[in-house]
Design an enzyme around this catalytic site. Structure first.
Site, PDB file in Angstrom:
ATOM      1  N   GLY A  31      40.754  14.963  67.021  1.00 18.13           N
ATOM      2  CA  GLY A  31      41.786  14.518  67.947  1.00 18.13           C
ATOM      3  C   GLY A  31      43.101  15.253  67.803  1.00 18.13           C
ATOM      4  O   GLY A  31      43.171  16.466  67.995  1.00 18.13           O
ATOM      5  N   PHE A  32      44.166  14.519  67.422  1.00 14.18           N
ATOM      6  CA  PHE A  32      45.507  15.116  67.423  1.00 14.18           C
ATOM      7  C   PHE A  32      46.237  14.824  66.121  1.00 14.18           C
ATOM      8  O   PHE A  32      45.924  13.876  65.394  1.00 14.18           O
ATOM      9  CB  PHE A  32      46.327  14.605  68.611  1.00 14.18           C
ATOM     10  CG  PHE A  32      46.572  13.113  68.629  1.00 14.18           C
ATOM     11  CD1 PHE A  32      47.606  12.545  67.895  1.00 14.18           C
ATOM     12  CD2 PHE A  32      45.771  12.273  69.395  1.00 14.18           C
ATOM     13  CE1 PHE A  32      47.838  11.178  67.918  1.00 14.18           C
ATOM     14  CE2 PHE A  32      45.991  10.905  69.423  1.00 14.18           C
ATOM     15  CZ  PHE A  32      47.027  10.349  68.688  1.00 14.18           C
TER      16      PHE A  32
ATOM     17  N   CYS B 121      47.618  27.026  63.538  1.00  7.24           N
ATOM     18  CA  CYS B 121      46.788  27.260  64.720  1.00  7.24           C
ATOM     19  C   CYS B 121      46.612  28.749  65.017  1.00  7.24           C
ATOM     20  O   CYS B 121      46.251  29.137  66.127  1.00  7.24           O
ATOM     21  CB  CYS B 121      47.349  26.532  65.945  1.00  7.24           C
ATOM     22  SG  CYS B 121      47.504  24.755  65.688  1.00  7.24           S
TER      23      CYS B 121
END
Length: 232
Positions: A156-157, A174
């Protein structure tokens, strides 16, 4: 009636939460439970997604040991990210067959929920069409990485609230070289009540995905589900 089960797992080891997700995923696939949303914090952890470049983990083993940082290679999308105290991690385990069978719309939905939550604090957050996640100007405030199997979601986040941003120095977050990271507390120059943010996230999640009700699962009930998935 569309029901969401919600549980605040507080602080939980990454591996323990990953194992829990897998078991809850199976229960959801078998339609033994409705959709589930976990919100939680992890101890200091770096996770590398399926496409991660290991060179983006730039902290040495000595750095990892000194800072008690765990490292996991996992099955979500995306590159490398950081989890730690003061960051709210969200793991929705929901059946997209009952919403929309579109992973891109689902990703945009998670972004929208965080954008709306930031707006409630007077912080203007945006998307960057080049990268998944949520940004304040040129600074990343939330990372998103998911796995969808049989149209059921995992992972998810990670939403930086009171995070110690220095831990991002051990990675290239990232895999993006030219962007900073930020947090809600940094943007507002004050510490934020995590329980308050969680309440806002759950409400925005409920509204976006159209749940009629949200029922809270206590940690003991989550453990019971965990055991039942294992046949214990």
């Amino acid at each position: 009636m569309k029901e969401l089960l919600y549980s605040d797992l507080e602080t939980i080891d990454y591996k323990e939460a990953w194992d829990l997700q897998k078991d809850i995923f199976e229960l959801r696939y078998k339609k033994e439970i409705p959709d589930v949303l976990f919100l939680l914090e992890h101890p200091h952890t770096y996770t590398l997604g399926r496409i991660a470049d290991k060179a983006h983990l730039i902290g040495s083993q000595e750095y990892l040991d000194q800072n008690h940082i765990s490292v996991y290679e996992i099955d979500r999308g995306g590159d490398i990210t950081y989890h730690g105290p003061g960051q709210i991690v969200g793991y929705p385990i929901i059946d997209l067959n009952q919403w929309q069978k579109d992973t891109h719309k689902y990703l945009r939905g998670l972004e929208e929920i965080i954008i709306n939550t930031c707006a409630e604090y007077g912080v203007t957050a945006i998307r960057d069409p080049r990268y998944t996640g949520v940004w304040v100007d040129n600074r990343k405030i939330a990372a998103i990485g998911i796995k969808v199997s049989r149209w059921i979601t995992m992972h998810g986040f990670a939403f930086n609230i009171n995070s110690d941003l220095s831990f991002f120095n051990g990675i290239i977050p990232c895999g993006i070289f030219n962007k900073e990271v930020t947090s809600l507390s940094k943007e507002l120059n004050r510490k934020i009540d995590l329980l308050e943010v969680k309440t806002k996230l759950v409400n925005n999640f409920r509204q976006f995905f159209g749940y009629n009700s949200v029922n809270t699962l206590f940690k003991e009930e989550v453990l019971s589900l965990h055991l039942s998935a294992k046949g214990l």
